[in-house]
Scaffold this active site. Structure first.
Site, mmCIF file in Angstrom:
data_model
loop_
_atom_site.group_PDB
_atom_site.id
_atom_site.type_symbol
_atom_site.label_atom_id
_atom_site.label_comp_id
_atom_site.label_asym_id
_atom_site.label_seq_id
_atom_site.Cartn_x
_atom_site.Cartn_y
_atom_site.Cartn_z
ATOM 1 N N TYR A 6 -15.528 -0.386 0.206
ATOM 2 C CA TYR A 6 -14.158 -0.861 -0.014
ATOM 3 C C TYR A 6 -13.742 -0.657 -1.474
ATOM 4 O O TYR A 6 -12.662 -0.126 -1.757
ATOM 5 C CB TYR A 6 -14.057 -2.334 0.385
ATOM 6 C CG TYR A 6 -12.662 -2.917 0.312
ATOM 7 C CD1 TYR A 6 -11.668 -2.511 1.206
ATOM 8 C CD2 TYR A 6 -12.332 -3.880 -0.639
ATOM 9 C CE1 TYR A 6 -10.392 -3.055 1.149
ATOM 10 C CE2 TYR A 6 -11.061 -4.430 -0.696
ATOM 11 C CZ TYR A 6 -10.094 -4.020 0.200
ATOM 12 O OH TYR A 6 -8.825 -4.560 0.137
ATOM 13 N N SER B 227 -6.817 -2.735 -4.891
ATOM 14 C CA SER B 227 -7.360 -4.093 -4.818
ATOM 15 C C SER B 227 -8.063 -4.400 -6.124
ATOM 16 O O SER B 227 -8.580 -3.488 -6.788
ATOM 17 C CB SER B 227 -8.370 -4.191 -3.668
ATOM 18 O OG SER B 227 -9.148 -5.357 -3.787
HETATM 19 N N1 NAD Z 1 -5.791 -9.681 2.121
HETATM 20 C C1 NAD Z 1 -6.324 -9.467 0.932
HETATM 21 O O1 NAD Z 1 -6.970 -10.352 0.352
HETATM 22 C C2 NAD Z 1 -6.133 -8.130 0.250
HETATM 23 C C3 NAD Z 1 -6.413 -8.026 -1.121
HETATM 24 C C4 NAD Z 1 -6.243 -6.784 -1.761
HETATM 25 C C5 NAD Z 1 -5.816 -5.698 -1.037
HETATM 26 N N2 NAD Z 1 -5.568 -5.840 0.306
HETATM 27 C C6 NAD Z 1 -5.126 -4.649 1.023
HETATM 28 O O2 NAD Z 1 -3.833 -4.878 1.556
HETATM 29 C C7 NAD Z 1 -3.666 -4.114 2.742
HETATM 30 C C8 NAD Z 1 -3.195 -5.018 3.869
HETATM 31 O O3 NAD Z 1 -4.160 -6.006 4.066
HETATM 32 P P1 NAD Z 1 -3.928 -7.308 4.948
HETATM 33 O O4 NAD Z 1 -4.731 -8.373 4.325
HETATM 34 O O5 NAD Z 1 -2.494 -7.510 5.220
HETATM 35 O O6 NAD Z 1 -4.711 -6.839 6.260
HETATM 36 P P2 NAD Z 1 -4.430 -7.060 7.818
HETATM 37 O O7 NAD Z 1 -5.754 -6.791 8.481
HETATM 38 O O8 NAD Z 1 -3.747 -8.358 8.054
HETATM 39 O O9 NAD Z 1 -3.420 -5.885 8.145
HETATM 40 C C9 NAD Z 1 -3.811 -4.536 8.103
HETATM 41 C C10 NAD Z 1 -2.893 -3.739 9.012
HETATM 42 O O10 NAD Z 1 -3.268 -2.367 8.924
HETATM 43 C C11 NAD Z 1 -3.324 -1.841 10.241
HETATM 44 N N3 NAD Z 1 -4.255 -0.719 10.274
HETATM 45 C C12 NAD Z 1 -5.605 -0.756 10.148
HETATM 46 N N4 NAD Z 1 -6.113 0.477 10.260
HETATM 47 C C13 NAD Z 1 -5.067 1.316 10.442
HETATM 48 C C14 NAD Z 1 -4.956 2.711 10.637
HETATM 49 N N5 NAD Z 1 -6.032 3.498 10.683
HETATM 50 N N6 NAD Z 1 -3.715 3.243 10.791
HETATM 51 C C15 NAD Z 1 -2.613 2.454 10.771
HETATM 52 N N7 NAD Z 1 -2.668 1.121 10.607
HETATM 53 C C16 NAD Z 1 -3.879 0.559 10.439
HETATM 54 C C17 NAD Z 1 -3.771 -2.991 11.117
HETATM 55 O O11 NAD Z 1 -3.453 -2.784 12.481
HETATM 56 C C18 NAD Z 1 -3.013 -4.150 10.493
HETATM 57 O O12 NAD Z 1 -1.720 -4.279 11.032
HETATM 58 C C19 NAD Z 1 -5.016 -3.429 2.990
HETATM 59 O O13 NAD Z 1 -4.974 -2.124 2.458
HETATM 60 C C20 NAD Z 1 -5.980 -4.272 2.208
HETATM 61 O O14 NAD Z 1 -7.139 -3.565 1.855
HETATM 62 C C21 NAD Z 1 -5.706 -7.017 0.955
#
Ligand code: NAD
Length: 256
Positions: free
Chosen positions: A163, A148
């Site tokens: 985070y 991120s």
């Molecule tokens: N959305 C953003 O702005 C953003 C920015 C940078 C990085 N990210 C990263 O991208 C990734 C996805 O984020 P997102 O926004 O799609 O989030 P989201 O919350 O929509 O999806 C996350 C998914 O991970 C699953 N999950 C959570 N804990 C888990 C575990 N212990 N084992 C298996 N599955 C698990 C959840 O059930 C969910 O389906 C994350 O790693 C997040 O940190 C997101």
């Protein structure tokens, strides 16, 4: 190369999530897919839908990426499916499962710190450790890890110290493993998105969301598809000379 392989995507069940968009992008590019998520029923549904829509092999299974026994169980399911020919060998692993935490440092409990580290950092380690041996045996693999912009500039989007720390660990992991695997045929790279339009920032206020957008030169958050396409590119033959690199997907909000 891609159509003969399976991509395993963790955290791929959430509606509007980056994981599900990535699974869809892999399927669109001809990969078979394994959808892994804490929510096993949703993972199975997503796999069914993609299998039908793109006429590919698709499998969904439950996993808690932070739990060694759960990861072992999920990888046994994958191994069995490869062995009996239900899916092609695993050629890509996208470690996308993650959670965030907006709690200020002095209010953060050890339990919160441990959970954020466990899912984002340890989860990446456990999943990679489980699936790498088969890739090395195959002599081909693409591992893409989810960091991120928070790791690069010290938060500033939504997630705070745990985070940023966990996502920085993912970057160190990516570089060190890439160096160790060198010319094994397996590449290890990362993506570092800025704010993406998903449900991860549950509880953020309209004012917080506006402040996030105001800090992005492109004037908007990314769509999950804009992240997914980069992950699939890093998994492609076209990315064969990328090893240990991080691709920023942040709309110009952090340049270095
Ligand atoms: N959305 C953003 O702005 C953003 C920015 C940078 C990085 N990210 C990263 O991208 C990734 C996805 O984020 P997102 O926004 O799609 O989030 P989201 O919350 O929509 O999806 C996350 C998914 O991970 C699953 N999950 C959570 N804990 C888990 C575990 N212990 N084992 C298996 N599955 C698990 C959840 O059930 C969910 O389906 C994350 O790693 C997040 O940190 C997101």
């Amino acid at each position: 190369m891609t159509t003969n392989h399976t991509a395993v995507i963790t955290g791929a069940a959430a509606e509007r999530g980056i994981g599900q968009a990535t699974a869809q992008a892999y399927a669109k590019a001809g990969w078979s897919v394994v959808i892994l998520d804490l929510d096993g029923d949703a993972a199975a549904n997503v796999a069914d839908g993609l299998g039908r829509e793109f006429s590919i092999s698709a499998l969904g299974a439950q996993v808690d990426v932070s739990d060694e026994a759960s990861v072992a169980e999920a990888s046994a399911v994958i191994e069995a499916a490869v062995e009996d020919g239900r899916i092609p060998p695993v050629g890509a692993l996208a470690n996308i499962a993650g959670i965030t935490s907006p709690v200020p440092f002095l209010d953060t409990t050890l339990e919160q710190w441990n959970r954020v580290m466990a899912v984002n950092a340890t989860g990446t380690y456990l999943m990679t450790r489980a699936l790498l041996p088969a890739m090395l045996e195959l002599g081909y693999g693409r591992i893409v890890n989810m960091s991120s912009v928070s790791a690069q500039r010290g938060g500033g989007v939504f997630g705070k110290v745990p985070y940023s720390s966990a996502k920085a660990a993912v970057l160190g992991f990516t570089k060190a493993l890439a160096r160790e695997l060198a010319d094994s045929g397996v590449t290890v790279n990362a993506v570092a998105p800025g704010a993406v339009d998903t449900n991860i920032r549950v509880g953020s206020t309209d004012a917080q969301e506006q402040a996030i957008v105001d800090a992005i030169p492109l004037g908007r958050t990314a769509t999950p598809e804009e992240v997914a396409d980069v992950i699939v590119f890093l998994s492609s033959d076209a990315a064969s000379y990328l090893q240990g690199t991080t691709i920023d997907i942040n709309g110009g909000s952090h340049l270095h």
